[in-house]
Write a protein that holds these residues in place. Structure first.
Motif, PDB file in Angstrom:
ATOM      1  N   GLY A  66     -13.187  34.677 -25.933  1.00 38.38           N
ATOM      2  CA  GLY A  66     -13.551  35.567 -24.833  1.00 38.38           C
ATOM      3  C   GLY A  66     -13.289  34.932 -23.483  1.00 38.38           C
ATOM      4  N   VAL A  67     -13.373  33.610 -23.402  1.00 34.97           N
ATOM      5  CA  VAL A  67     -13.058  32.908 -22.147  1.00 34.97           C
ATOM      6  C   VAL A  67     -11.548  32.848 -21.956  1.00 34.97           C
ATOM      7  CG1 VAL A  67     -13.144  30.673 -20.965  1.00 34.97           C
ATOM      8  CG2 VAL A  67     -15.166  31.536 -22.149  1.00 34.97           C
ATOM      9  N   THR A  68     -10.836  32.395 -22.950  1.00 39.65           N
ATOM     10  CA  THR A  68      -9.393  32.202 -22.794  1.00 39.65           C
ATOM     11  C   THR A  68      -8.623  33.522 -22.735  1.00 39.65           C
ATOM     12  OG1 THR A  68      -9.131  31.948 -25.177  1.00 39.65           O
ATOM     13  CG2 THR A  68      -9.457  29.947 -23.874  1.00 39.65           C
ATOM     14  N   GLU A  69      -9.183  34.595 -23.288  1.00 34.03           N
ATOM     15  CA  GLU A  69      -8.504  35.896 -23.242  1.00 34.03           C
ATOM     16  C   GLU A  69      -8.944  36.746 -22.049  1.00 34.03           C
ATOM     17  OE1 GLU A  69      -9.026  37.677 -27.096  1.00 34.03           O
ATOM     18  OE2 GLU A  69      -7.856  36.102 -28.072  1.00 34.03           O
ATOM     19  N   ALA A  70      -9.871  36.213 -21.239  1.00 34.96           N
ATOM     20  CA  ALA A  70     -10.289  36.930 -20.031  1.00 34.96           C
ATOM     21  C   ALA A  70      -9.099  37.052 -19.083  1.00 34.96           C
ATOM     22  CB  ALA A  70     -11.434  36.189 -19.349  1.00 34.96           C
ATOM     23  N   ASN A  95      -5.375  38.783 -10.818  1.00 36.89           N
ATOM     24  CA  ASN A  95      -4.021  39.323 -10.680  1.00 36.89           C
ATOM     25  C   ASN A  95      -3.407  39.786 -11.996  1.00 36.89           C
ATOM     26  OD1 ASN A  95      -3.658  36.801 -11.767  1.00 36.89           O
ATOM     27  ND2 ASN A  95      -2.154  36.107 -10.258  1.00 36.89           N
ATOM     28  N   GLY A  96      -4.174  39.784 -13.095  1.00 37.79           N
ATOM     29  CA  GLY A  96      -3.713  40.398 -14.328  1.00 37.79           C
ATOM     30  C   GLY A  96      -3.488  39.541 -15.550  1.00 37.79           C
ATOM     31  N   PRO A  97      -2.896  38.324 -15.442  1.00 33.43           N
ATOM     32  CA  PRO A  97      -2.632  37.566 -16.672  1.00 33.43           C
ATOM     33  C   PRO A  97      -3.907  36.997 -17.294  1.00 33.43           C
ATOM     34  CG  PRO A  97      -1.994  36.262 -14.769  1.00 33.43           C
ATOM     35  CD  PRO A  97      -2.398  37.627 -14.259  1.00 33.43           C
ATOM     36  N   GLN A  98      -3.796  36.628 -18.569  1.00 32.59           N
ATOM     37  CA  GLN A  98      -4.937  36.013 -19.250  1.00 32.59           C
ATOM     38  C   GLN A  98      -5.216  34.638 -18.663  1.00 32.59           C
ATOM     39  OE1 GLN A  98      -4.267  35.845 -23.477  1.00 32.59           O
ATOM     40  NE2 GLN A  98      -5.085  37.885 -23.775  1.00 32.59           N
TER      41      GLN A  98
END
Length: 123
Positions: A86-90, A94-97
């Motif tokens: 959930g942290v790394t996929e946040a 500006n849009g990117p993970q």
């Protein structure tokens, strides 16, 4: 225990224990992103990556093998980073993970500057 409490649910997670007297880390991975080992301000690639077992809960009940506790001796100054996807996929503003590499570099920079873990993670 989770399967009995919530029979139709499961979760991922890592159970870990550090023996502070010996520096030995023991951990068991239940379908969670593996922990990262940070040594000398660098992430040691796949140092704590081991085959994950099924998630905790109902799928674990159906597994054919028992969970394995992995062990590794840590060195003084080592840091073990456990984080949820959930942290790394946040997403960044500006849009990117956010990403695992960005997250681990942020942690390394923050701790190198002398920030305590509790201060680093609350920022």
């Amino acid at each position: 225990m989770l399967a009995a409490w919530l029979p139709d649910r499961f979760c991922t997670g890592i159970a870990a224990e550090l023996d502070v007297a010996t520096g030995e880390l023991g951990w068991c991975n239940g379908a969670h992103p593996p922990p990262l080992l940070i040594r000398d301000q660098e992430v040691l690639d796949r140092a704590l990556e081991r085959p994950a077992k099924p998630p905790l809960g109902m799928p674990a009940r159906l597994a054919s093998t028992a969970r394995e506790v992995h062990r590794m001796a840590l060195e003084p100054g080592d840091r073990v980073l456990l984080c949820t996807d959930g942290v790394t996929e946040a997403r960044l503003a500006n849009g990117p993970q956010f990403g695992l590499e960005h997250f681990s570099h942020y942690i390394i920079r923050a701790t190198a500057s002398g920030r305590l873990a509790s201060e680093t993670l609350s920022a």
